[in-house]
Enzyme design. Sequence first.
Site, PDB file in Angstrom:
ATOM      1  N   GLY A  35       0.881  -1.166   0.000  1.00  0.00           N
ATOM      2  CA  GLY A  35       0.000   0.000   0.000  1.00  0.00           C
ATOM      3  C   GLY A  35       0.912   1.208   0.000  1.00  0.00           C
ATOM      4  CD  GLU A  37      -1.497   5.687   1.494  1.00  0.00           C
ATOM      5  OE1 GLU A  37      -1.634   4.446   1.502  1.00  0.00           O
ATOM      6  OE2 GLU A  37      -2.060   6.437   0.670  1.00  0.00           O
ATOM      7  CE1 TYR A 108     -11.779  -9.238  -8.602  1.00  0.00           C
ATOM      8  CE2 TYR A 108      -9.419  -8.881  -8.868  1.00  0.00           C
ATOM      9  CZ  TYR A 108     -10.624  -9.324  -9.365  1.00  0.00           C
ATOM     10  OH  TYR A 108     -10.687  -9.862 -10.634  1.00  0.00           O
ATOM     11  NE  ARG A 109      -7.936  -0.028  -3.091  1.00  0.00           N
ATOM     12  CZ  ARG A 109      -6.830   0.725  -3.203  1.00  0.00           C
ATOM     13  NH1 ARG A 109      -6.358   1.054  -4.392  1.00  0.00           N
ATOM     14  NH2 ARG A 109      -6.207   1.148  -2.138  1.00  0.00           N
ATOM     15  CG  LEU A 230      11.188  14.174 -13.855  1.00  0.00           C
ATOM     16  CD1 LEU A 230      12.386  15.066 -14.149  1.00  0.00           C
ATOM     17  CD2 LEU A 230       9.959  14.666 -14.621  1.00  0.00           C
ATOM     18  CG  ASP A 261       4.523   4.011  -2.770  1.00  0.00           C
ATOM     19  OD1 ASP A 261       3.966   5.045  -3.184  1.00  0.00           O
ATOM     20  OD2 ASP A 261       4.074   2.870  -2.945  1.00  0.00           O
TER      21      ASP A 261
HETATM   22  O1  KDG Z   1       2.551   2.624  -5.099  1.00  0.00           O
HETATM   23  C1  KDG Z   1       2.229   1.270  -5.085  1.00  0.00           C
HETATM   24  C2  KDG Z   1       0.836   1.168  -4.645  1.00  0.00           C
HETATM   25  O2  KDG Z   1       0.060   1.964  -5.465  1.00  0.00           O
HETATM   26  C3  KDG Z   1       0.318  -0.212  -4.717  1.00  0.00           C
HETATM   27  O3  KDG Z   1       0.973  -1.069  -3.847  1.00  0.00           O
HETATM   28  C4  KDG Z   1      -1.142  -0.322  -4.461  1.00  0.00           C
HETATM   29  O4  KDG Z   1      -1.491   1.245  -2.742  1.00  0.00           O
HETATM   30  C5  KDG Z   1      -1.784   0.824  -3.814  1.00  0.00           C
HETATM   31  C6  KDG Z   1      -2.854   1.464  -4.545  1.00  0.00           C
HETATM   32  O5  KDG Z   1      -3.755   1.895  -3.872  1.00  0.00           O
HETATM   33  O6  KDG Z   1      -2.794   1.578  -5.764  1.00  0.00           O
END
Ligand code: KDG
Length: 319
Positions: A35, A37, A108-109, A230, A261
């Site tokens: 994720g 964050e 799938y969220r 970039l 990230d």
């Molecule tokens: O930056 C990578 C994330 O985007 C990925 O792991 C999934 O957090 C995510 C998302 O919400 O797209």
Amino acid sequence: MGLDVVTMGETMVQLNAVQMGPLRYVTTFEKHAAGAESNFAIGVVRMGLTAGWISRVGNDDFGRYVVSEIRGEGVDVSEVRIDDEAPTGIYFIQRGYPFPGKSTVVYYRKFSAASKLEPTDVNAKYIANSRLMHVTGITPALSGTCKKTIIHAVDVAKKAGVQVSFDTNLRLRLWKSLDQARATFDLIYEKCDILITDPYSCKALYNIKSPQEIAKFMSKKGPSIVAVKLGEAGSMAFVGGRAVKKPSYDVHVVDPIGAGDAFDAGFISSILKGWSIEKALQVGNICGALATTVKGDVEGIPTLDLVTSILSKEEIVLR
Ligand code: KDG
């Protein structure tokens, strides 16, 4: 003592295709926790600072897995709530298709536990005791309550004199419309100190693409530092009318997801350490490049020792 950074957002179970090509032909998947964050928080910990992640997960084995992975990386998870009514989100990564060398994500969220985040999930003291609150454009796109929660968290940080960083991280598939994304981002820009963005987001949102145009446009909205990622061309930062550019590092890319990230973690940790903007960009670029060398978003993010040793070599061959 408070944490160096606090962040908030959804972490899902990532099912990363072992075989390249269309998902319908893939027979094996690797499981990772990912994720934007929490990836950032883990990167900050690798840089020797402390980080906390606020979220919700389902009362299921995927939720337990996600929390245990993030806790295992040294991130504080004391503000993560277990939601009995909604599941932990999952997503798949399709590799090398339809674009060779690139990955695509299939979510799938919808109605996941994290999409139910509410302002009451924000512990104001937890944020007020930290040095920096980091948010991205993903979380406010998940639901109306997520949007309110992110705006509230940023307000809490601002009122407490805590720095705010924001990565636009535009995910077109999660927003109902670009207008909605623009209006939401405007509420965050005005409160943020460090803005991190990229030409893809800015082209879609504002029809601008060059780093100079982006810096000019974004600086007016309030942040004192604007960084533009970039990709293969490295990164740029704009501070007080000064532009700095640093090249990327040449690596063998296995899975590019998560590079942004990792950049954010390296860049922001460097700023919190009081390093120069030049060094912050270099560190961000190293973290972003190494994150792409393995599957999973965080597995490749380097430690401070590795970053220091790469920085000390004049000629860097990471391939
Ligand atoms: O930056 C990578 C994330 O985007 C990925 O792991 C999934 O957090 C995510 C998302 O919400 O797209």
